[in-house]
Write a protein that holds these residues in place. Structure first.
Motif, PDB file in Angstrom:
ATOM      1  N   ARG A  89       0.847  -1.192   0.000  1.00  0.00           N
ATOM      2  CA  ARG A  89       0.000   0.000   0.000  1.00  0.00           C
ATOM      3  C   ARG A  89       0.884   1.244   0.000  1.00  0.00           C
ATOM      4  O   ARG A  89       2.043   1.205   0.409  1.00  0.00           O
ATOM      5  N   ARG A  91       0.827   4.695   1.907  1.00  0.00           N
ATOM      6  CA  ARG A  91       0.172   5.276   3.074  1.00  0.00           C
ATOM      7  C   ARG A  91      -0.112   6.754   2.860  1.00  0.00           C
ATOM      8  O   ARG A  91       0.742   7.518   2.424  1.00  0.00           O
ATOM      9  N   GLY A  92      -1.311   7.158   3.175  1.00  0.00           N
ATOM     10  CA  GLY A  92      -1.681   8.562   3.182  1.00  0.00           C
ATOM     11  C   GLY A  92      -1.458   9.272   1.864  1.00  0.00           C
ATOM     12  O   GLY A  92      -0.821  10.327   1.824  1.00  0.00           O
ATOM     13  N   ASP A 100      -5.139   5.570   2.375  1.00  0.00           N
ATOM     14  CA  ASP A 100      -4.242   4.526   1.887  1.00  0.00           C
ATOM     15  C   ASP A 100      -4.765   3.994   0.564  1.00  0.00           C
ATOM     16  O   ASP A 100      -5.978   3.822   0.396  1.00  0.00           O
ATOM     17  N   VAL A 143      -4.520   1.304  11.434  1.00  0.00           N
ATOM     18  CA  VAL A 143      -4.179   1.074  10.033  1.00  0.00           C
ATOM     19  C   VAL A 143      -5.263   0.195   9.408  1.00  0.00           C
ATOM     20  O   VAL A 143      -5.485  -0.927   9.855  1.00  0.00           O
TER      21      VAL A 143
END
Length: 265
Positions: A89, A91-92, A100, A143
């Motif tokens: 992934r 992230r952010g 994500d 998460v």
């Protein structure tokens, strides 16, 4: 014992870290044993140069990809569902409101799963939890599971509905175990399994061990890419392919031990 071995950081036994360690050992012993030091350090440098080229990576990629084959006529495969496995992934992601999103490896799998779903009309299961590091660290992090980002991408970007979401798994073995439980509850026995060509041999073994009939639907083949003189030049992509292929080759052997252990009384 298996859990202890599984906890060894994979970065330490894979390139380039293991090759830098080999070079360091060679340089460390050079003064006392010059010939041995030159051989060890030289071997490390040579392997680093070879494995960081896409041409060198083919020595490991090709044997893996020959263990599977592109799926022909998925409509006639007799499958009841499509299972697509998570990768990584980002992230952010700021362009998606700091949500994500699937990384480019996962995105290739999702694109192929969407292609198969349109051809077959089969329901889709996405599988992926927090990942090995997040799931085993013991730290409490807010998460979201990998499967959630995958499901959003399939629905919003590809217009493909998702029926099942398996969000507990930390690795391929658990992908298979938890996905099989969800599918069996709905009477699904035979699946189209979507993942990278290099990842397919290990994934198929895990899902068959979990009791499902598997039709391999691999994507992202690299072994048959055209080769030029530039293919022998070191690159980040060459090292990425070598890292991935060697990881999977080790993983196949590891899973044989793990699956045989779980099958024994």
């Amino acid at each position: 014992m298996l859990d202890l071995l599984n906890a060894i950081p994979r970065e330490l036994i894979l390139p380039p870290a293991n090759l830098f360690l080999l070079i360091f050992i060679g340089l460390a012993i050079w003064r006392r044993w010059p010939l041995a030091g030159r051989i060890v350090a030289g071997t490390g440098f040579a392997a680093l140069a070879l494995l960081s080229s896409t041409a060198g990576a083919r020595f490991f990629v090709t044997p893996l990809e020959r263990m599977t084959a592109p799926l022909q006529a998925p409509e006639r495969a007799g499958a009841q569902a499509i299972v697509v496995l998570a990768a990584g992934r980002l992230r952010g992601a700021p362009e998606y409101g700091n949500q994500d999103i699937p990384d480019y490896v996962a995105l290739a799998r999702l694109r192929y799963a969407a292609h198969l779903q349109r051809r077959t009309g089969l329901p889709v299961l996405v599988s992926g939890g927090l990942g090995a590091k997040a799931g085993r660290s013991g730290a409490k992090e807010d998460v979201p599971p990998l499967a959630e980002a995958m499901a959003v991408a399939l629905r919003e970007d590809f217009g493909v509905p998702v029926r099942w979401l398996e969000a507990r798994s930390r690795d391929t073995f658990e992908n298979a175990t938890f996905s099989a439980a969800l599918l069996r509850a709905d009477g699904v026995k035979r699946i189209l399994l979507v993942t990278d060509a290099m990842h397919m041999p290990r994934s198929r073994a895990a899902f068959e061990h979990a009791g499902l009939e598997v039709v391999s639907a691999p994507t992202a083949f690299f072994g048959n890419q055209p080769q030029t003189l530039a293919s022998w030049i070191s690159s980040a992509e060459g090292m990425r392919r070598s890292w991935y292929a060697i990881y999977e080759l080790i993983g196949i052997g590891w899973y044989k031990v793990r699956l045989s252990s779980s099958a024994s009384p």
